[in-house]
Design an enzyme around this catalytic site. Structure first.
Site, PDB file in Angstrom:
ATOM      1  CB  SER A 104      -0.921   0.023   1.225  1.00 43.04           C
ATOM      2  OG  SER A 104      -0.167   0.172   2.414  1.00 43.04           O
ATOM      3  CB  SER A 105       0.482   4.610  -1.272  1.00 40.74           C
ATOM      4  OG  SER A 105       1.024   5.894  -1.047  1.00 40.74           O
TER       5      SER A 105
END
Length: 386
Positions: A104-105
């Site tokens: 994920s970011s």
């Protein structure tokens, strides 16, 4: 959308983080104002929705989204999942029901705050565990200079995605596809190791790659789905010690430390008695962490009055429920480990100290063991599973 509009949205986010007390260091602030997050979201993300009992992850592609909407999405202080169970969002053929995020970011506010808390500064040699999309690596390159930055990502597809994004905006740190828990001895020693994943314990070989006086910033987690971010200072005698930080920081657990896979399981008969604690204490951030320390091999399921603990290795189980008359709670335990008894003892001890937040805890690592302690190093303590 123009570049200036993206820059304006980026600046607005930075100003928000400053106002919230997240950003203080001018070098870290400059990095936040410089690095374009939209490059690191890549061509697609997963958007979550939560019908009762399940999360549905819907791939959202940049090319199918109006440019202004994509930029507004980018510069929210929010985590966007980019990979579910090893499948990147751009490769998904449709919505995914259930599934576990594997890359994920992370919301920029947490990443930037951690960079400050780790003491990243110009010239510091930094090892990043969990490159993910590459955004955190870009921030650290901007502060410490790319020649001082080593970044590790265990997932080959995510690593290649991050490598391309970093190159697109002109960064060329040392980026390795490998198990981050092993560190990267070829570039050691490091002044700072910062992990953007969580661990059940700190591999001692990783600790040995940090310079004396250096810093390790890592989230300690486990199969009870509890998390605590600790900042450790490495000492000359092979010891590291430090305290857990304020706030509520969580990360995906490192894949080698993840809970063992299992199929369907039965809740079997056992010994039933009254519970000495409210099972909902496990829904509290620190209460859940204390419970995990007490039963580190137990997977936690359920919530509220109906907690379920399952130890796959030993077959031990514990489950709680509210009493039929609403007065108190009962627990059923079976197997060689009395999981709930251990949790009760720990939580009652924590309550006797006034139920403090996790920032009242600390951690000590020696060549022999790793322990989490409450209040002071010689206070109540729990040994981590190694």
């Amino acid at each position: 959308m123009t570049t200036e509009t993206a820059a304006a949205l980026r600046l607005r986010l930075v100003e928000q983080l400053v106002a919230e007390g997240v950003l203080h260091d001018p070098e870290v602030r400059r990095a936040a104002e410089t690095v374009p997050r939209e490059v690191f979201l890549g061509p697609a993300i997963y958007k979550p929705s939560s019908p009762p009992g399940v999360t549905v992850w819907t791939p959202t592609r940049r090319d199918d989204t109006p440019a202004d909407e994509w930029l507004r999405l980018t510069y929210q202080d929010q985590t966007w999942v980019t990979q579910i169970d090893g499948v990147l969002a751009e490769e998904a053929t449709g919505p995914v029901t259930g599934g576990s995020p594997t890359s994920s970011s992370t919301l920029p506010g947490v990443v930037l705050w951690m960079i400050e808390q780790a003491g990243v500064a110009p010239g510091k040699r930094v090892l990043i565990i969990g490159a993910g999309t590459g955004l955190s690596t870009a921030y650290i390159c901007e502060v410490a200079a790319e020649e001082n930055v080593t970044s590790i990502e265990t997932d080959a597809a995510a690593a290649e995605r991050a490598r391309k994004a970093l190159a697109e905006i002109g960064y060329a740190p040392t980026l390795i596809t490998a198990d981050g828990l092993r560190g990267y001895p070829d570039r050691a020693p490091y002044d700072i190791v910062i992990a953007f994943c969580s661990m059940r314990h700190v591999p001692y070989g990783l600790l040995q790659q940090i310079e004396t006086g250096g810093t390790l910033l890592v989230t300690i987690s486990g199969w009870g789905v509890a998390h605590g971010l600790v900042r450790l200072t490495v000492e000359a005698n092979g010891v590291a010690e430090g305290r857990f930080l304020p706030g509520y920081t969580s990360f995906m657990i490192a894949r080698p430390h993840d809970r063992p896979a299992h199929g369907p399981f039965e809740l079997l008969p056992g010994d039933e008695r009254w519970s000495r604690i409210d099972p909902a204490l496990l829904d509290d951030w620190t209460g859940r962490f204390v419970a995990q320390l007490a039963a580190p091999s137990a997977e936690r399921l359920g919530a509220g009055a109906e907690q379920i603990l399952l130890d796959v290795a030993s077959g031990s189980q514990a489950r709680t429920r509210a009493a039929d008359d609403g007065e108190g709670w009962t627990v059923v335990q079976r197997g060689p480990l009395n999981l709930w008894t251990a949790i009760e003892d720990s939580l009652l001890g924590w309550q006797s100290y006034g139920s403090p937040h996790l920032s009242s805890f600390g951690m000590t690592i020696t060549p022999d063991n790793q322990k989490v302690w409450l209040d002071v190093p010689h206070g109540p303590s729990w040994t981590l599973p190694i």
